[in-house]
Design a protein around this motif. Structure first.
Motif, PDB file in Angstrom:
ATOM      1  N   GLY A  39       0.824  -1.196   0.000  1.00 43.24           N
ATOM      2  CA  GLY A  39       0.000   0.000   0.000  1.00 43.24           C
ATOM      3  C   GLY A  39       0.858   1.245   0.000  1.00 43.24           C
ATOM      4  O   GLY A  39       0.639   2.175  -0.777  1.00 43.24           O
ATOM      5  N   MET A  40       1.884   1.265   0.857  1.00 43.87           N
ATOM      6  CA  MET A  40       2.821   2.398   0.898  1.00 43.87           C
ATOM      7  C   MET A  40       3.584   2.508  -0.410  1.00 43.87           C
ATOM      8  O   MET A  40       3.690   3.591  -0.995  1.00 43.87           O
ATOM      9  N   SER A 102       3.704   4.152   9.530  1.00 44.64           N
ATOM     10  CA  SER A 102       2.438   4.351   8.823  1.00 44.64           C
ATOM     11  C   SER A 102       1.528   5.327   9.560  1.00 44.64           C
ATOM     12  O   SER A 102       0.827   6.134   8.936  1.00 44.64           O
ATOM     13  N   VAL A 103       1.525   5.271  10.889  1.00 39.99           N
ATOM     14  CA  VAL A 103       0.717   6.211  11.683  1.00 39.99           C
ATOM     15  C   VAL A 103       1.226   7.641  11.488  1.00 39.99           C
ATOM     16  O   VAL A 103       0.435   8.574  11.329  1.00 39.99           O
ATOM     17  N   LEU A 104       2.553   7.818  11.497  1.00 46.64           N
ATOM     18  CA  LEU A 104       3.107   9.153  11.259  1.00 46.64           C
ATOM     19  C   LEU A 104       2.673   9.702   9.896  1.00 46.64           C
ATOM     20  O   LEU A 104       2.294  10.878   9.780  1.00 46.64           O
ATOM     21  N   LEU A 105       2.715   8.854   8.874  1.00 47.74           N
ATOM     22  CA  LEU A 105       2.294   9.291   7.543  1.00 47.74           C
ATOM     23  C   LEU A 105       0.808   9.624   7.510  1.00 47.74           C
ATOM     24  O   LEU A 105       0.383  10.535   6.785  1.00 47.74           O
ATOM     25  N   SER A 106       0.009   8.891   8.286  1.00 55.43           N
ATOM     26  CA  SER A 106      -1.431   9.156   8.278  1.00 55.43           C
ATOM     27  C   SER A 106      -1.774  10.439   9.033  1.00 55.43           C
ATOM     28  O   SER A 106      -2.766  11.100   8.720  1.00 55.43           O
ATOM     29  N   VAL A 169      -3.930   3.295  -3.017  1.00 54.07           N
ATOM     30  CA  VAL A 169      -3.748   4.350  -4.012  1.00 54.07           C
ATOM     31  C   VAL A 169      -5.094   4.796  -4.589  1.00 54.07           C
ATOM     32  O   VAL A 169      -5.283   5.973  -4.912  1.00 54.07           O
ATOM     33  N   ALA A 170      -6.060   3.881  -4.704  1.00 54.72           N
ATOM     34  CA  ALA A 170      -7.373   4.253  -5.234  1.00 54.72           C
ATOM     35  C   ALA A 170      -8.103   5.198  -4.271  1.00 54.72           C
ATOM     36  O   ALA A 170      -8.799   6.118  -4.712  1.00 54.72           O
ATOM     37  N   ILE A 171      -7.940   4.980  -2.972  1.00 63.21           N
ATOM     38  CA  ILE A 171      -8.521   5.912  -1.993  1.00 63.21           C
ATOM     39  C   ILE A 171      -7.813   7.263  -2.069  1.00 63.21           C
ATOM     40  O   ILE A 171      -8.454   8.325  -2.083  1.00 63.21           O
ATOM     41  N   GLY A 172      -6.479   7.233  -2.142  1.00 67.16           N
ATOM     42  CA  GLY A 172      -5.729   8.486  -2.225  1.00 67.16           C
ATOM     43  C   GLY A 172      -6.092   9.312  -3.443  1.00 67.16           C
ATOM     44  O   GLY A 172      -6.191  10.548  -3.364  1.00 67.16           O
ATOM     45  N   TRP A 187      -5.382  10.982   1.466  1.00 68.43           N
ATOM     46  CA  TRP A 187      -4.065  10.362   1.618  1.00 68.43           C
ATOM     47  C   TRP A 187      -3.796   9.975   3.067  1.00 68.43           C
ATOM     48  O   TRP A 187      -3.125   8.959   3.325  1.00 68.43           O
ATOM     49  N   ASN A 188      -4.336  10.740   4.010  1.00 72.56           N
ATOM     50  CA  ASN A 188      -4.192  10.366   5.428  1.00 72.56           C
ATOM     51  C   ASN A 188      -4.847   9.015   5.692  1.00 72.56           C
ATOM     52  O   ASN A 188      -4.285   8.152   6.373  1.00 72.56           O
ATOM     53  N   VAL A 189      -6.059   8.830   5.149  1.00 68.83           N
ATOM     54  CA  VAL A 189      -6.772   7.561   5.324  1.00 68.83           C
ATOM     55  C   VAL A 189      -6.018   6.429   4.636  1.00 68.83           C
ATOM     56  O   VAL A 189      -5.898   5.322   5.184  1.00 68.83           O
ATOM     57  N   ALA A 190      -5.496   6.706   3.443  1.00 63.02           N
ATOM     58  CA  ALA A 190      -4.788   5.672   2.693  1.00 63.02           C
ATOM     59  C   ALA A 190      -3.575   5.155   3.471  1.00 63.02           C
ATOM     60  O   ALA A 190      -3.373   3.935   3.592  1.00 63.02           O
ATOM     61  N   PHE A 191      -2.767   6.060   4.011  1.00 62.96           N
ATOM     62  CA  PHE A 191      -1.603   5.633   4.791  1.00 62.96           C
ATOM     63  C   PHE A 191      -2.031   5.024   6.131  1.00 62.96           C
ATOM     64  O   PHE A 191      -1.368   4.122   6.650  1.00 62.96           O
ATOM     65  N   GLY A 192      -3.153   5.495   6.695  1.00 68.15           N
ATOM     66  CA  GLY A 192      -3.661   4.915   7.930  1.00 68.15           C
ATOM     67  C   GLY A 192      -4.089   3.469   7.755  1.00 68.15           C
ATOM     68  O   GLY A 192      -3.916   2.638   8.660  1.00 68.15           O
TER      69      GLY A 192
END
Length: 510
Positions: A39-40, A102-106, A169-172, A187-192
């Motif tokens: 995903g990342m 991943s949490v930091l990115l979200s 990526v589709a959510i982002g 993008w926050n949700v995608a990385f979360g």
């Protein structure tokens, strides 16, 4: 939870049927870890270009650097697992680091982009090689079911890659759930979601690890497979603390791609020197097997350098030169999502078929040896890149067929199935027990060099295309894919020609 061995190694390896039951537990943990990682990975290049305003050349180099560090750290993770942590503790520690990243990115994808990536890079290094090694420990030496087991495990890897690679990526990009997630937070949700996947992986492992018996226990544990003196507890804590202190350094190194060059010029030679040192301490027969393993590792660098255009140049190609029509307009799909997850989708379907095929051929004593399988992997990879080249003949104003692109992914996937799961298996077959973590790490270090080379190739394509029209860009990209297809075919022919010599070094291992 207790870490004691409930089953002996002999009881685990003396399983009936095609697969040991423990492989399904490891399958599930790996599936969700790959959801997180792919995903990342699938979001990186597109996010850097559209959200961080990177140029195409810079994004390709950055992607190559990030992926190179990810796989380079698998060697370090394998080394620490072998000598200090054991496979289980290494896996769990790595998973925790991936969750933090991943949490930091979200939380703030822009501000914490490289900081979060640093945690994910190091975490993957501790997680990835060690779960694969534990799969190998489920089988006795010479068990013909081992390749089938790794093919099944590889399906788990790719089920996670398929789900994470498309969904995130589709959510982002807004192809999924755009009605319930506002544009500012997609993008926050995608990385979360990547963090959620990794959390599920760790919970599954914690509640099922007792079924592994002595497999993966820390060196010095009384039930460990390889006997060793217990290490002082402070050594283990020093690994954890030292790793966390490295995070800012990795953040700087991965954010400035010139440091990647210095790192790759250094880590490879140092790793080879260390391997040669370890080889000097083993018997001649084991040394020959390690030389054979090294040949597979060197060829795999070529394979991944070509194959890993998927995350770099093909990500840009998908975003700019592919339509979103599948099966003549029956479906509309995000082309980046297809690029990130299409190969994984085909592996889910084909991996069990390949596993059963190897078993069927082994019973009739017609199964090709590992060297031939590697060679076939290169041949199919080359054919797949020729199909990518053929997309130019279906182009209209620089936009070409997602169907033909997907067909190329199918052919490339057949090549991957001939090489990658078998590569994981052969590392465990050819390596002495005390060096298995290191050799698995070297297998992934070869992937690091492949990723590094892939980034350079993609950057060269992008550099030649600044300011061109969409059609000019498509022609440049597809010409590059044609050249990569030719190189892959040549490598496959050379490997097959060398197979008698390599088989001698393997001393009966197939």
């Amino acid at each position: 939870m207790a870490t004691g061995a409930h089953n002996t190694l002999e009881e685990i390896q003396d399983f009936k049927g095609k697969y040991p039951k423990q492989i399904w537990r490891l399958f599930f943990s790996e599936m969700w870890e790959r959801f997180c990682f792919y995903g990342m990975r699938g979001m990186l290049v597109f996010f850097m270009i559209t959200q961080l305003n990177f140029g195409e050349k810079e994004a390709n180099l950055q992607y190559g650097a990030t992926q190179a560090f990810v796989y380079a750290f698998t060697f370090i993770g394998g080394l620490f697992a072998d000598k200090i942590l054991g496979f289980r503790k290494s896996l769990f520690f790595g998973g925790l680091l991936m969750i933090v990243g991943s949490v930091l990115l979200s939380i703030d994808t822009h501000q914490f982009f490289f900081f979060g990536l640093a945690f994910i890079i190091i975490g993957t290094g501790f997680f990835k090689p060690n779960i694969s090694t534990m799969v190998g420990e489920l089988y006795k030496d010479g068990d013909s079911r081992r390749d089938a087991g790794f093919s099944l495990f590889y399906a788990g890897i790719n089920l996670g890659a398929f789900l994470g690679g498309y969904i995130c990526v589709a959510i982002g990009k807004g192809y999924m759930l755009s009605s319930v997630i506002d544009e500012a937070h997609r993008w926050n949700v995608a990385f979360g979601l990547a963090a959620v996947g990794m959390l599920i992986s760790l919970i599954n492992f914690q509640f099922t690890k007792h079924e592994l018996g002595p497999i993966g226990l820390q060196p010095g544990h009384p039930d460990a497979i390889v006997k060793a003196k217990p290490l002082p507890k402070w050594v283990e804590y020093a690994v954890y603390i030292g790793t966390l202190l490295l995070v800012p350094l990795i953040q700087v190194m991965v954010s400035k791609t010139q440091y990647t060059d210095y790192f790759m010029y250094t880590i490879g030679p140092l790793t080879l020197i260390y391997l040669f040192y370890e080889m000097s301490k083993v018997e001649k027969k084991e040394r020959h097997k390690l030389i054979a393993a090294l040949i597979f590792i060197l060829f795999s660098i070529v394979f991944w350098g070509i194959y890993e255009q998927s995350g770099g140049s093909l990500s840009i190609f998908a975003a700019k030169n592919l339509n979103d029509s599948v099966l003549g307009g029956a479906f509309r799909l995000d082309p980046n999502g297809v690029n990130n997850s299409g190969g994984a989708f085909f592996i889910i379907i084909l991996a069990p078929v390949f596993g059963l095929l190897w078993l069927w051929m082994a019973k009739r004593r017609i199964e090709p040896n590992t060297v031939i399988k590697f060679g076939l992997g290169f041949l199919f990879l080359g054919l797949g890149f020729y199909v990518l080249y053929a997309t130019r003949f279906f182009a209209d104003d620089g936009m070409t067929s997602l169907d033909i692109f997907t067909l190329a992914l199918l052919v490339i996937t057949v090549g991957e199935l001939c090489l990658s799961p078998i590569g994981l298996s052969i590392m465990t077959k050819l390596s002495p027990a005390k060096l298995q973590g290191i050799m698995m790490g070297m297998w992934f270090l070869a992937s690091a060099y492949g990723q590094y080379v892939a980034g350079l190739i993609g950057a060269n394509m992008a550099e030649a295309r600044e300011g061109d029209s969409l059609m000019d860009k498509l022609i440049t990209y597809t010409e590059g894919y044609k050249q990569l297809g030719l190189y892959s075919l040549i490598a496959g022919v050379i490997l097959i020609a060398l197979s008698p010599m390599i088989k001698k070094l393997m001393h009966g291992v197939n």
